[in-house]
Design a protein around this motif. Sequence first.
Motif, PDB file in Angstrom:
ATOM      1  N   ASP A 124      16.312  23.968 -10.792  1.00 40.01           N
ATOM      2  CA  ASP A 124      15.778  25.128 -12.006  1.00 40.01           C
ATOM      3  C   ASP A 124      15.289  24.431 -13.223  1.00 40.01           C
ATOM      4  O   ASP A 124      14.498  25.394 -13.930  1.00 40.01           O
ATOM      5  CB  ASP A 124      16.971  25.974 -12.094  1.00 40.01           C
ATOM      6  N   GLU A 131      23.443  45.066  -9.395  1.00 35.60           N
ATOM      7  CA  GLU A 131      23.575  44.848 -10.931  1.00 35.60           C
ATOM      8  C   GLU A 131      24.748  45.691 -11.308  1.00 35.60           C
ATOM      9  O   GLU A 131      25.476  45.281 -12.107  1.00 35.60           O
ATOM     10  CB  GLU A 131      22.380  45.288 -11.411  1.00 35.60           C
ATOM     11  N   GLU A 148      12.432  33.899 -15.033  1.00 35.61           N
ATOM     12  CA  GLU A 148      13.614  33.386 -14.145  1.00 35.61           C
ATOM     13  C   GLU A 148      13.258  32.342 -13.122  1.00 35.61           C
ATOM     14  O   GLU A 148      12.302  31.971 -12.993  1.00 35.61           O
ATOM     15  CB  GLU A 148      13.877  34.470 -13.037  1.00 35.61           C
ATOM     16  N   ASN A 149      14.391  31.570 -12.679  1.00 35.41           N
ATOM     17  CA  ASN A 149      14.064  30.623 -11.851  1.00 35.41           C
ATOM     18  C   ASN A 149      13.827  31.306 -10.391  1.00 35.41           C
ATOM     19  O   ASN A 149      14.168  32.545 -10.301  1.00 35.41           O
ATOM     20  CB  ASN A 149      15.422  29.546 -11.524  1.00 35.41           C
ATOM     21  N   LEU A 193      23.428  32.155  -6.735  1.00 37.31           N
ATOM     22  CA  LEU A 193      22.683  32.261  -7.916  1.00 37.31           C
ATOM     23  C   LEU A 193      23.373  31.352  -9.192  1.00 37.31           C
ATOM     24  O   LEU A 193      22.651  31.091 -10.004  1.00 37.31           O
ATOM     25  CB  LEU A 193      23.047  33.511  -8.676  1.00 37.31           C
ATOM     26  N   LYS A 247      12.691  40.731 -11.197  1.00 30.05           N
ATOM     27  CA  LYS A 247      13.124  41.219 -12.659  1.00 30.05           C
ATOM     28  C   LYS A 247      13.236  42.755 -12.642  1.00 30.05           C
ATOM     29  O   LYS A 247      12.854  43.447 -13.726  1.00 30.05           O
ATOM     30  CB  LYS A 247      12.163  40.958 -13.847  1.00 30.05           C
ATOM     31  N   SER A 290      16.730  39.584  -8.136  1.00 30.13           N
ATOM     32  CA  SER A 290      16.481  40.352  -9.029  1.00 30.13           C
ATOM     33  C   SER A 290      15.286  41.287  -8.615  1.00 30.13           C
ATOM     34  O   SER A 290      14.629  42.322  -9.538  1.00 30.13           O
ATOM     35  CB  SER A 290      16.425  39.966 -10.431  1.00 30.13           C
ATOM     36  N   THR A 342      15.346  31.356  -7.471  1.00 28.94           N
ATOM     37  CA  THR A 342      16.424  32.062  -6.648  1.00 28.94           C
ATOM     38  C   THR A 342      16.732  33.467  -7.396  1.00 28.94           C
ATOM     39  O   THR A 342      16.784  34.538  -6.798  1.00 28.94           O
ATOM     40  CB  THR A 342      17.639  31.242  -6.718  1.00 28.94           C
ATOM     41  N   ARG A 343      16.999  33.435  -8.719  1.00 28.23           N
ATOM     42  CA  ARG A 343      17.164  34.568  -9.467  1.00 28.23           C
ATOM     43  C   ARG A 343      16.092  35.604  -9.313  1.00 28.23           C
ATOM     44  O   ARG A 343      16.161  36.924  -9.095  1.00 28.23           O
ATOM     45  CB  ARG A 343      17.319  34.353 -10.885  1.00 28.23           C
ATOM     46  N   ASN A 344      14.812  35.287  -8.990  1.00 30.32           N
ATOM     47  CA  ASN A 344      13.532  36.142  -8.807  1.00 30.32           C
ATOM     48  C   ASN A 344      13.913  37.045  -7.636  1.00 30.32           C
ATOM     49  O   ASN A 344      13.388  38.017  -7.438  1.00 30.32           O
ATOM     50  CB  ASN A 344      12.407  35.527  -8.850  1.00 30.32           C
ATOM     51  N   ALA A 380      17.648  41.929 -16.306  1.00 29.00           N
ATOM     52  CA  ALA A 380      16.693  40.796 -16.398  1.00 29.00           C
ATOM     53  C   ALA A 380      15.069  41.272 -16.721  1.00 29.00           C
ATOM     54  O   ALA A 380      14.376  40.594 -16.681  1.00 29.00           O
ATOM     55  CB  ALA A 380      16.508  40.232 -14.866  1.00 29.00           C
ATOM     56  N   THR A 400      19.011  45.985  -5.177  1.00 29.89           N
ATOM     57  CA  THR A 400      19.219  45.115  -6.315  1.00 29.89           C
ATOM     58  C   THR A 400      19.960  45.853  -7.458  1.00 29.89           C
ATOM     59  O   THR A 400      20.813  45.529  -8.375  1.00 29.89           O
ATOM     60  CB  THR A 400      17.619  44.607  -6.783  1.00 29.89           C
TER      61      THR A 400
END
Length: 512
Positions: free
Chosen positions: A231, A311, A114-115, A225, A125, A122, A117-119, A130, A307
């Motif tokens: 990224d 989702e 993940e980048n 996101l 993950k 999420s 921000t996504r980390n 993810a 989180t």
Amino acid sequence: MASFDSMSSYHHLFFTLLAFLISCLIFLLASGITKSKRVNLPPGPPGWPVVGNLFQVARSGKPFFKYVEDLLPKYGPIFTLKMGNRTMIILSDSKLMHEALIQRGSLFATRPRENPTRNIFSANKFTVNAAVHGPVWRSLRRNMVQNMLSSSRIKEFREVRNRAMDTLINRIKSEAKANDGAVWVLKNSRFAVFCILLAMCFGIDMDVETVEKMDQTMKSVLITLDPRIDDYLPILSPFFSKQRKRALQVRQQQVEFIVPFIEKRRKMVQNPKLSDKTAISFSYLDTLFDLKVDGRKTGPSNVELVTLCSEFLNGGTDTTATALEWGIAQLIANPDVQTKLFDEIQKTVGERKVDESDVDKMPYLQAVVKELLRKHPPTYFSLTHAVTESTTLAGYDIPADANVEFFLPAVAEDPKLWSNPEKFDPDRFVSGREDADITGVKEVKMMPFGVGRRICPGLGMATVHVHLMMARMVQEFEWTAYPPNSDIDFTGKLEFTVVMNKTLRAMIKSRV
Ligand code: HEM
């Protein structure tokens, strides 16, 4: 003060650029010495050193899906785009997709890194979508599928759906009354499906104000996101410290807003006497509080619960509402289809309201929805896949850290697989002339929900929602173009899903 600031940022920029150029040089030398001869990637448009095709994509002025679509005639079923430090391998051929996702499914079943921000969003993950292919993914997915999205569980939420459908019809009626018969389709469908998912997730029926606040929170997360250039080129990250700070703030606001709902539900589960009149007997949260996750000693923390709830809400809201927007647009452009659908509804249910159990008895409705999902998959790419170890496909190397992308419209509109693929023609499915197994087990002809191990776990519920909303909306109203007699523009634009470029506003006339 202003000039000092700009001087210091000038120096900052200068040294970063210098560092960037030195890194380019090192990269070029290193890649020249080590790798380039060994990796046989699928072909693709030539790019620049280090940045690859990144600036070509950015400067094309086209949405990414359009950029990819325009490359198909030249590069065909499998090609590469280098996006900074990411290698993107794009598949657009039915047989290759089947080979990757079904025949060699477990190899292609993981997700790339993940980048940053996504980390954050999420929780490293810790979500079904993810998580890498492994024990955490298996535990989270099994829980979601078996305890929340099985057909028997879905049935338990029937009353929630009925309430949301009545609210939807009433909102549309009052909007039309205030606007000479004109209504926004996406906004209303989105609200309805969001209410259903919120109730399923948190176990309470929320008032309009809370629903709207929740929606704002979710939207600011999705905006945060959006991919940024750093990224793909992490060396540029010093220029994005403001955005990183903003992402942390948005995350904090999200957590602070949602945790009280989690705590409220936790108390209700521990002591059912605390339930108030809005409480629903079961919720997604109930399945998560004490969830045993393979390889972990403790259940999910509050931040992880935020989180997982997000989702659940994000996975099913925009996707479903987008399908409705395209669906109503097609019914307006094809009045004969709308009439046939209305006739089937009348013949099947008479004067009472359509119920979800009627759907089985309405083959034309099913054909309309299937054709709609073929012609307008709400997302044009499935979520990004990766391989668990380096492999080859179609004679090319697929490195373990590559993003493997599946371009969905290419199969759903492949003239080798469909007759008149351009045409919106539900009859193709009714007459038995054509068919497609949406799970792609034998053959991939359309895959709006993906196929294989990572196939959308919400498929069953999403199709209930689309069928039911479509049927109720057509049973109650006759839909025509706004402004009257205008043509519908079927171009799409990328938001979180591919929505109509010109957001659909339609005229309605009550049928009763
Ligand atoms: C019309 C509605 C929907 C569409 C078109 C859709 C589409 C998709 C697609 C294309 C994927 C990616 C599959 C892949 O990676 O190969 C996906 C994954 C996923 N969807 Fe959906 N979806 C919809 C509704 C829902 C709903 C209602 C939920 C749950 C409430 C949901 C939850 C998920 C999750 C958790 C994943 C990740 C699965 C995994 O990685 O194992 N979706 N969906």
